[in-house]
Design a protein around this motif. Structure first.
Motif, PDB file in Angstrom:
ATOM      1  N   UNK A  45      -8.276  -0.675   7.245  1.00 11.88           N
ATOM      2  CA  UNK A  45      -8.605  -0.658   6.336  1.00 11.88           C
ATOM      3  C   UNK A  45      -7.302  -0.513   4.893  1.00 11.88           C
ATOM      4  N   UNK A  46      -5.994   0.085   5.304  1.00 13.91           N
ATOM      5  CA  UNK A  46      -4.360  -0.684   4.578  1.00 13.91           C
ATOM      6  C   UNK A  46      -4.148  -1.848   4.545  1.00 13.91           C
ATOM      7  N   UNK A  47      -4.855  -2.569   5.464  1.00 17.85           N
ATOM      8  CA  UNK A  47      -4.593  -4.177   5.332  1.00 17.85           C
ATOM      9  C   UNK A  47      -4.434  -4.838   4.098  1.00 17.85           C
ATOM     10  N   UNK A  48      -4.227  -5.384   3.378  1.00 19.10           N
ATOM     11  CA  UNK A  48      -4.221  -6.000   2.512  1.00 19.10           C
ATOM     12  C   UNK A  48      -4.780  -7.586   2.420  1.00 19.10           C
ATOM     13  N   UNK A  49      -4.718  -7.724   3.739  1.00 20.53           N
ATOM     14  CA  UNK A  49      -5.530  -9.383   3.956  1.00 20.53           C
ATOM     15  C   UNK A  49      -6.967  -8.435   4.604  1.00 20.53           C
ATOM     16  N   UNK A  50      -7.654  -7.324   4.106  1.00 20.87           N
ATOM     17  CA  UNK A  50      -8.763  -7.067   4.944  1.00 20.87           C
ATOM     18  C   UNK A  50      -9.877  -8.030   3.989  1.00 20.87           C
ATOM     19  N   UNK A  51     -10.292  -8.490   4.590  1.00 20.78           N
ATOM     20  CA  UNK A  51     -12.313  -8.793   3.955  1.00 20.78           C
ATOM     21  C   UNK A  51     -11.012  -9.439   2.650  1.00 20.78           C
TER      22      UNK A  51
ATOM     23  N   UNK B 268      -4.807   6.647   0.178  1.00 24.76           N
ATOM     24  CA  UNK B 268      -3.457   6.395  -0.911  1.00 24.76           C
ATOM     25  C   UNK B 268      -3.198   4.469  -0.887  1.00 24.76           C
ATOM     26  N   UNK B 269      -2.974   3.983   0.429  1.00 30.04           N
ATOM     27  CA  UNK B 269      -3.249   2.725   0.642  1.00 30.04           C
ATOM     28  C   UNK B 269      -4.499   2.020   1.044  1.00 30.04           C
ATOM     29  N   UNK B 270      -5.656   2.638   1.071  1.00 27.21           N
ATOM     30  CA  UNK B 270      -6.052   1.754   1.084  1.00 27.21           C
ATOM     31  C   UNK B 270      -7.329   1.498  -0.243  1.00 27.21           C
TER      32      UNK B 270
END
Length: 289
Positions: free
Chosen positions: A175-181, A228-230
């Motif tokens: 969920x913290x990956x900037x490429x999420x969905x 914070x990250x998500x």
């Protein structure tokens, strides 16, 4: 033999073992053994010897602080039952409040279009599946990273689909990956999340510390690392006017509110649980960006 004296004795045993809700747990175990709803135990005043023996065994296991839901195999969210067990976070009753808020928000959108909903850190699939059950018109996506938890997510998703609920799309992702969905960027009506949020130094009951996966519990030193990250992803996914609801530790209401505000979300509101403790934060994407 009579059931009620066995339940009373079991409640005493569980209380002596430090179980926080001894009588409800004893009643739930009895209902599980008898295959009835707890509220209907009064209609079953007697219990067979073999059932009483099984009940006693379950009580002794509960006295060792094995979670009640691991013994019954079931947790509840909204109107659905969820399979639970070792390897996945057990949904808590407090999350029902976030779920209720989510349904109320979706009602404000009307039924003119199919709302798109994303559940981050879905675990058992509790929020995603409960929303899909209550709003069969919704297009629901659920995100989970832990492969052990995903076993339960898939099991519950398949069970709900077999019962006729609208299928939920599962994503094994961080969920913290900037490429999420990225394909949903700017299109999502509602993002809900019950992420890992407990501060690392927190002292937990044995049911939690010894049985819930630590990966699903702890969110760094202050409990806010995952949130914070998500949050940038939440802000990116939401359509203009879309909303989010994020559960958090009861020490972090103001902290989560500050994080979502810094991400550019508006109408930030802190919500308490039934005990009056800070429990989740909601916010909206500005109507114009």
């Amino acid at each position: 033999m009579r059931l009620r004296p066995l339940i009373t004795a079991a409640a005493v045993r569980l209380a002596e073992s430090g179980v926080a809700s001894p009588l409800p747990d004893a009643e739930n175990l009895a209902a599980h053994v008898l295959g009835v709803d707890r509220m209907r135990l009064a209609l079953h005043p007697m219990i067979e010897a073999d059932e009483a023996a099984r009940f006693g065994q379950l009580v002794e296991r509960r006295a060792t602080r094995i979670p009640l839901q691991h013994l019954t195999g079931i947790a509840v969210m909204g109107e659905i039952d969820l399979a639970v067990g070792p390897g996945v976070f057990v949904p808590r009753p407090e999350t029902e409040l976030l779920f209720a808020w989510a349904l109320a928000y979706l009602e404000t959108l009307g039924h003119a279009h199919a709302p798109i909903v994303v559940d981050l850190c879905t675990g058992t699939g509790a929020l995603a599946l409960a929303i899909a059950h209550a709003r069969p018109d919704a297009v629901v996506h659920a995100v989970e990273l832990d492969p052990d938890a995903m076993i339960w997510t898939r099991r519950n998703t398949e069970a709900r689909a077999a019962d006729g609920d609208t299928p939920v799309t599962l994503h094994t992702a961080d969920v913290t990956d900037s490429a999420l969905l990225t394909e949903l960027t700017g299109r999502v009506d509602l993002v809900v999340a019950n992420p890992p949020y407990i501060p690392e130094a927190a002292v937990l009951d044995p049911e939690v510390a010894d049985h819930d996966p630590h990966r699903a519990l702890f969110g760094g030193p202050d409990g806010l690392d995952v949130i914070r990250a998500m949050t940038p992803n939440i802000a990116r996914l939401l359509r203009p006017g879309g909303a989010t609801a994020v559960e958090h530790d009861d020490t972090n209401g103001a902290g989560v509110a500050a994080i979502v505000t810094a991400a550019g979300l508006a109408e930030v509101t802190e919500h308490p649980d039934l005990a009056g403790r800070p429990r989740f934060v909601t916010a909206h994407s500005p109507s114009e960006r």
